[in-house]
Design a protein around this motif. Structure first.
Motif, short mmCIF file in Angstrom:
data_model
loop_
_atom_site.label_atom_id
_atom_site.label_comp_id
_atom_site.label_asym_id
_atom_site.label_seq_id
_atom_site.Cartn_x
_atom_site.Cartn_y
_atom_site.Cartn_z
N THR A 181 0.82 -1.23 0.00
CA THR A 181 0.00 0.00 0.00
C THR A 181 0.85 1.27 0.00
OG1 THR A 181 -0.20 -0.21 2.38
CG2 THR A 181 -2.06 -1.01 1.08
N GLY A 182 2.10 1.17 0.46
CA GLY A 182 2.94 2.37 0.49
C GLY A 182 3.84 2.52 -0.73
N LEU A 183 3.68 1.62 -1.68
CA LEU A 183 4.52 1.68 -2.88
C LEU A 183 4.18 2.96 -3.66
CD1 LEU A 183 6.58 -0.28 -4.34
CD2 LEU A 183 4.61 -1.10 -5.64
N PRO A 184 5.17 3.83 -3.91
CA PRO A 184 4.87 5.09 -4.61
C PRO A 184 4.24 4.85 -5.98
CG PRO A 184 7.14 5.05 -3.79
CD PRO A 184 6.59 3.67 -3.58
N ALA A 185 3.44 5.83 -6.42
CA ALA A 185 2.67 5.66 -7.67
C ALA A 185 3.57 5.34 -8.86
CB ALA A 185 1.84 6.91 -7.93
N HIS A 186 4.74 6.02 -8.95
CA HIS A 186 5.55 5.79 -10.16
C HIS A 186 6.14 4.38 -10.18
CE1 HIS A 186 8.76 6.99 -7.37
NE2 HIS A 186 9.62 6.44 -8.21
N ILE A 187 6.44 3.81 -9.00
CA ILE A 187 6.94 2.42 -8.97
C ILE A 187 5.77 1.46 -9.20
CG2 ILE A 187 8.22 0.67 -7.68
CD1 ILE A 187 9.61 2.81 -6.12
N THR A 188 4.59 1.79 -8.65
CA THR A 188 3.40 0.97 -8.89
C THR A 188 3.12 0.87 -10.39
OG1 THR A 188 2.46 1.74 -6.80
CG2 THR A 188 0.94 0.72 -8.38
N ALA A 189 3.23 2.00 -11.07
CA ALA A 189 2.93 2.03 -12.50
C ALA A 189 3.95 1.20 -13.29
CB ALA A 189 2.94 3.48 -13.00
N ALA A 190 5.22 1.46 -13.06
CA ALA A 190 6.25 0.79 -13.87
C ALA A 190 6.28 -0.71 -13.58
CB ALA A 190 7.63 1.41 -13.58
N ARG A 323 -3.54 4.06 -23.28
CA ARG A 323 -4.36 4.76 -22.27
C ARG A 323 -3.83 4.47 -20.87
NH1 ARG A 323 -8.48 3.26 -25.42
NH2 ARG A 323 -9.21 1.50 -24.15
N ILE A 324 -3.48 3.21 -20.61
CA ILE A 324 -2.96 2.85 -19.28
C ILE A 324 -1.67 3.62 -19.00
CG2 ILE A 324 -1.87 0.96 -17.98
CD1 ILE A 324 -4.08 -0.87 -19.03
N ALA A 325 -0.81 3.70 -19.99
CA ALA A 325 0.44 4.44 -19.80
C ALA A 325 0.15 5.91 -19.51
CB ALA A 325 1.32 4.29 -21.04
N ASP A 326 -0.82 6.49 -20.22
CA ASP A 326 -1.19 7.89 -19.96
C ASP A 326 -1.75 8.07 -18.56
OD1 ASP A 326 -0.40 9.07 -22.26
OD2 ASP A 326 -2.34 8.82 -23.29
N GLU A 327 -2.70 7.19 -18.21
CA GLU A 327 -3.40 7.36 -16.93
C GLU A 327 -2.50 7.08 -15.73
OE1 GLU A 327 -7.12 5.20 -17.07
OE2 GLU A 327 -7.67 6.18 -18.96
N THR A 328 -1.49 6.24 -15.91
CA THR A 328 -0.59 5.96 -14.79
C THR A 328 0.62 6.90 -14.82
OG1 THR A 328 0.58 4.27 -16.06
CG2 THR A 328 -1.22 3.51 -14.66
N LYS A 329 0.67 7.75 -15.86
CA LYS A 329 1.67 8.83 -15.95
C LYS A 329 3.11 8.32 -16.00
CE LYS A 329 -1.39 12.00 -13.41
NZ LYS A 329 -2.33 11.05 -12.82
#
Ligand SMILES: NC(=O)c1ccc[n+]([C@@H]2O[C@H](COP(=O)([O-])OP(=O)(O)OC[C@H]3O[C@@H](n4cnc5c(N)ncnc54)[C@H](O)[C@@H]3O)[C@@H](O)[C@H]2O)c1
Ligand SMILES: [Fe+2]
Length: 378
Positions: A181-190, A323-329
């Motif tokens: 739950t604490g994994l930062p968004a950019h690591i979650t995305a990649a 779209r997923i790549a865009d939405e997860t930035k």
């Protein structure tokens, strides 16, 4: 005729909060007295290792740990960790972290017996003896390393080598969504896109695609695709985090048996030369490899688009990934991550060395093709 072999880990435990009971699980399942935890400094600083250690104390286990794992672990790190595990006389090895920590844990479990050197086990099926009991506890939903027989080691300035052997399939994988739950968004995305790539490349794998890997890849893609944006935007959402962990594990089981291909082959040089994290490297080249592969694998991409309710053609599938790549930035272009146009020929030459992966690609990749894909991604 269909003939194939399918291997996976013996046991998977999925339970929110399970890591807090690690001590009793190790004792009950393995009769462990001297566990050795393999992790990285990031997780120590976040206080995550301390929670696991508390459960080991509670079970009165004599535990030790190695927290020197770094992204894309080097041979030196592996050897240091092996020595520490030997000094502790470990009787079970626990990988606690992302793919890097879990990959090192596998190698320790094999090398701590002292029968073989690291240099002797590179390649496929080179492990001769057994290993110590091995438990994997992922804290990222990405590599699927908890259920794969693969470890990737950085062997030089820009080179990596793999150890691939069913001996390294863990005895137990523990999926505890509260750890992520604490994994930062950019690591979650990649890392999440890395897991999706495992599912996609397993589903289109040229030589070893089979009905079991297909089923796993399809379920993985659904769980990952339906939850990755929520997991990035609302990190505390346990349902989304759990789905991502299970999806990444299923994708790991799929590609462990139907191996990944050109996306990974073109991603590895980005990590090797520019230290771009594995998941981000994959997501940077993904759409361009999909477009390249469309003439050979378009019907399979179309099947996946239908499965996900995202249309009915390969084009629809590729648009969904965009779209997923865009939405997860996630970052979208090689030029955004410090790669200059002059680097592209060298990257293409390096990618061609990944023959172990390229052989699985649905369409043959030439040097000119690799160059054109990087050009499109630049
Ligand atoms: N064995 C395989 O099948 C396989 C497949 C693909 C990649 N890999 C390898 O896996 C590695 C990449 O693994 P990864 O993408 O999981 O990254 P990672 O293990 O390198 O970790 C990345 C970062 O995330 C941090 N982190 C991990 N969990 C966290 C959490 N819950 N909260 C906050 N921060 C957290 C770590 O501290 C670290 O800084 C590479 O070395 C790659 O070569 C292995
Ligand atoms: Fe990967």
């Amino acid at each position: 005729m269909i003939a194939f072999n399918f291997n996976s880990v013996a046991s998977v435990l999925v339970e929110d909060g399970a890591a807090n009971q690690l001590g009793s699980v190790l004792r009950a399942r393995f009769g462990a007295e001297r566990p050795f935890i393999v992790t990285d400094m990031g997780l120590v600083k976040l206080g995550m290792l301390a929670k696991v250690q508390a459960s080991l104390d509670e079970a009165e286990l004599d535990h030790a740990h190695f927290d020197g794992v770094e992204a894309d672990p080097s041979e030196a790190v592996v050897l240091k960790a092996v020595e520490a595990a030997k000094a502790h006389r470990a009787d079970v090895i626990v990988g606690f972290g992302g793919g890097s920590s879990m990959d090192v844990a596998k190698l320790i479990a094999v090398l701590a017996s002292g029968e073989q050197q690291l240099s002797e086990i590179y390649g496929i099926d080179q492990i001769k003896g057994g290993r110590l009991p091995l438990v994997q506890v992922p804290t990222t939903a990405g590599t699927g390393s908890e259920v794969t027989p693969i470890s990737i080691v950085t062997t030089g300035e820009t080179t990596k080598m793999g150890v691939v052997d069913a001996t390294m399939l863990a005895d137990l994988a523990i999926l505890d969504a509260t750890l992520t739950t604490g994994l930062p968004a950019h690591i979650t995305a990649a890392t999440g896109i890395d897991a999706m790539v495992h599912a996609i490349e397993a589903y289109t794998s040229r030589l070893k695609k089979n009905p079991i890997s297909d089923g796993l890849a399809r379920q993985a893609l659904l769980m990952l695709g339906n939850n990755i944006v929520t997991a990035c935007n609302d990190g505390g959402n346990l349902d989304a985090r759990r789905a991502m962990l299970i999806g990444a594990m299923l994708a790991g089981q799929a590609f462990a048996n139907a191996p990944v291909a050109a996306v990974h082959a073109l991603a590895y040089p980005l990590g090797g030369h520019f230290h771009i994290p594995h998941g981000l490297s994959n997501s940077l080249v993904l759409p361009h490899v999909l477009r390249f592969n469309e003439e050979a694998a378009g019907h399979l991409y179309a099947e996946l688009a239908v499965l996900a309710g995202q249309g009915n053609s390969a084009g629809d599938f590729i648009a969904w990934m965009d779209r997923i790549a865009d939405e997860t930035k996630v970052q979208r272009r090689l030029r955004d991550v410090g790669i200059s146009h002059n680097d592209l020929p060298m990257l293409a030459q390096d990618a061609m060395l990944q023959t172990r992966l390229l052989v699985n690609n649905p369409r043959e990749v030439t040097l000119d093709d690799a160059r054109a894909i990087y050009e499109a991604a630049w």
